[in-house]
Motif scaffolding. Structure first.
Motif, short mmCIF file in Angstrom:
data_model
loop_
_atom_site.label_atom_id
_atom_site.label_comp_id
_atom_site.label_asym_id
_atom_site.label_seq_id
_atom_site.Cartn_x
_atom_site.Cartn_y
_atom_site.Cartn_z
N PHE A 274 -71.79 56.63 6.30
CA PHE A 274 -70.76 56.53 7.32
C PHE A 274 -71.30 57.00 8.67
CE2 PHE A 274 -67.72 57.43 3.60
CZ PHE A 274 -67.63 56.08 3.29
N SER A 275 -72.61 57.12 8.80
CA SER A 275 -73.22 57.60 10.04
C SER A 275 -73.16 56.54 11.13
CB SER A 275 -74.68 57.98 9.78
OG SER A 275 -74.79 59.00 8.82
N ARG A 276 -73.03 57.02 12.36
CA ARG A 276 -72.90 56.11 13.50
C ARG A 276 -74.20 55.91 14.26
NH1 ARG A 276 -67.97 59.86 14.98
NH2 ARG A 276 -69.35 61.13 13.65
N ASP A 277 -75.23 56.66 13.94
CA ASP A 277 -76.57 56.41 14.46
C ASP A 277 -77.57 57.08 13.53
OD1 ASP A 277 -76.93 59.18 15.26
OD2 ASP A 277 -75.81 58.75 17.08
N MET A 375 -71.46 52.08 12.71
CA MET A 375 -71.82 52.30 11.31
C MET A 375 -72.55 51.09 10.73
SD MET A 375 -68.63 54.41 9.58
CE MET A 375 -67.34 53.26 10.10
N GLY A 376 -72.11 49.90 11.09
CA GLY A 376 -72.74 48.70 10.57
C GLY A 376 -74.17 48.53 11.05
N SER A 377 -74.41 48.77 12.33
CA SER A 377 -75.77 48.62 12.87
C SER A 377 -76.70 49.69 12.31
CB SER A 377 -75.74 48.68 14.40
OG SER A 377 -75.17 49.89 14.85
N LEU A 383 -81.03 49.75 5.76
CA LEU A 383 -81.33 48.76 4.73
C LEU A 383 -82.72 48.17 4.91
CD1 LEU A 383 -78.03 46.69 4.29
CD2 LEU A 383 -78.96 48.43 2.78
N LEU A 384 -83.07 47.85 6.15
CA LEU A 384 -84.40 47.28 6.40
C LEU A 384 -85.49 48.25 5.95
CD1 LEU A 384 -86.28 45.15 7.64
CD2 LEU A 384 -86.01 46.32 9.85
N ALA A 385 -85.33 49.52 6.26
CA ALA A 385 -86.33 50.50 5.85
C ALA A 385 -86.36 50.67 4.34
CB ALA A 385 -86.04 51.85 6.52
#
Length: 475
Positions: A274-277, A375-377, A383-385
């Motif tokens: 739920f993190s924003r950055d 949160m999505g970005s 996910l990429l990492a």
């Protein structure tokens, strides 16, 4: 011995009863029982590696005592160096010897040389990265005079080998955990009950969610060329949830188990997805490790208190990269850590790395559109990492990403993992302001007990009965 095994279901209550029965005698006898129980717990994997824990503990116990009486700066640095070399030497040999030899051979061949070095078949001791870091932090803190060394070797050895968090953390600090071994403890029934709730939630995350997602993750990564792009994206999503539930599930069980014995362990996860950055993500993911690298790598390198901005940014990249390498002897982990370092740089450069310190959508049921985008970005970057973290090699990770992006995005397969994820995220979103998702003691009885029995029923119906080891045991 696995937390999700029948052996532990017998070991835990037996140790619990004996431990509190011995309270009538002395604290030292209680600590002796914990020490013996911890060594037995670890010895169930391979008793031969108990010597490594004992050696690491003995060296740092002795160094701590010598540091207390030493006054000459050079002698104190020598003592600290002995501890660092001993701990990192043991860790390096068992975990990284083969990696460095194979990397040297590969580099030599690319330069046109033929290197013939013998690569030993070395077994990696379970949890070695965790207990060496915990023991090493003690001598560093004694050297810095942040903690007073103990002369109670039983308490210290029990601190290093404390069985709830021995194998996969949290990585405790001496200033927090060691004093708890040195003072009388009493059974707090309210904390013990909360510990049982946290154990139940950790087991649910492990055996129901993580272990059910594991075969879907394996299918997508092993046979990635046979699946379309959407299915491969689902595979990365499944791995993100699998590793979170597997590792945070272990931490929940460890923290809850420690509470049964009157100990307080640090929180290790705080709803990181739920993190924003990325800055907030690393304040919520594997907290004990991220703070360890902050205090013992980043700050000694100079931290942010440097004359050069470039030096500060380099310190960040080094810290993230080394933390990635801590996870395993593979270049994929190095890339994973380096990527997170790159993610973090823009926040530092703009001064926004500490922007989000509170709970997302605090006091509201739903997040704002801006929070959803944040949160999505952030989750997309994570996910990429994770692709590099899960892949067998860098080429495997790049091939997976390439196939995911270029293959047709058709109706996906492997959909059966989505209900598990939806259930997890719904529960954790509602409970995101609590230390753990099953902290519901303030709710009415008619809500609490059906919730407990429902989780137990789901574990019996859908839980994996194969006693799958926790992912972080390999680190």
């Amino acid at each position: 011995m696995l937390f999700n095994s029948l052996a532990f279901a017998v070991f835990l209550p037996f140790t619990f009863v004996c431990y509190w029965w011995l309270q009538r005698y002395s604290l030292r006898i209680q600590n002796t029982l914990l020490l013996l129980a911890s060594y037995f717990f670890y010895g169930c994997w391979d008793w031969r590696f108990l010597g490594l824990i004992a050696i690491s503990s003995a060296i740092d116990f002795g160094v701590g005592i010598q540091l207390d009486s030493a006054t000459h700066p050079r002698y104190r640095k020598l003592l600290l160096t002995i501890s660092i070399i001993a701990n990192l030497g043991i860790l390096g040999f068992f975990k990284y010897y083969g990696f460095f030899v194979e990397s040297f051979i590969t580099a030599s061949e690319r330069l046109g040389f033929q290197a013939h070095l013998h690569t030993l078949q070395i077994i990696l001791p379970v949890g070695i990265s965790f207990y060496t870091f915990q023991s090493l932090s003690y001598t560093i803190d004694v050297y810095r005079r942040h903690v007073q060394p103990t002369r109670d070797w039983i308490a210290f050895f029990a601190y290093v080998s404390f069985f709830p968090q021995l194998v996969a953390g949290p990585i405790e600090r001496a200033a927090h955990l060691l004093p708890q071994f040195l003072c009388k403890r009493s059974l707090d029934t309210s904390l013990a009950k909360d510990g049982l709730r946290q154990i139940l939630w950790g087991l649910f995350k492990k055996v129901v969610i993580a272990d059910n997602l594991a075969p879907l993750v394996d299918e997508s990564f092993v046979n990635y060329s046979e699946h379309n792009g959407v299915t491969l994206l689902l595979g990365v999503l499944y791995f993100a949830i699998q590793i979170y539930c597997d590792f945070s599930g272990y931490s929940d069980i460890a923290i809850g188990t420690a509470r049964l014995f009157g100990f307080d362990l640090m929180r290790n996860f705080a709803y990181p997805y739920f993190s924003r950055d990325i800055g907030e993500f690393w304040r919520r993911w594997h907290i004990s490790l991220s703070t360890w690298f902050r205090d013992y790598v980043y700050i000694p390198l100079g931290g942010s208190r440097t004359l050069s901005k470039a030096h500060h940014l380099a310190n960040l990249i080094i810290t993230f990269t080394v933390s990635g390498f801590w996870h395993g002897a593979n270049w994929t982990f190095v890339v994973w850590g380096f990527l997170h370092g790159l993610y973090y740089l823009p926040l530092v450069m703009t001064g926004n790395h500490k922007r989000h310190t509170g709970i997302v959508a605090a006091g509201r049921w739903l997040p704002t559109a801006s929070e959803v985008v944040q949160m999505g970005s952030t989750f997309a970057l994570v996910l990429l990492a994770w692709v590099f973290f899960r892949a067998d090699s860098i080429s495997h990770a790049l091939a997976y990403i390439s196939h995911m992006m270029t293959s047709p995005w058709q109706t996906p397969s492997l959909l059966k993992g989505l209900p598990f994820i939806a259930l997890l995220m719904a529960i954790e979103w509602v409970q995101r302001d609590k230390p753990h998702a099953l902290e519901i003691h303030q709710m009415p009885v008619w809500i609490r007990w059906p919730a407990y029995y429902s989780l137990i029923a789901v574990m019996f119906l859908y839980g994996n009965t194969g006693h799958v080891p926790f992912i972080y045991f390999q680190f």
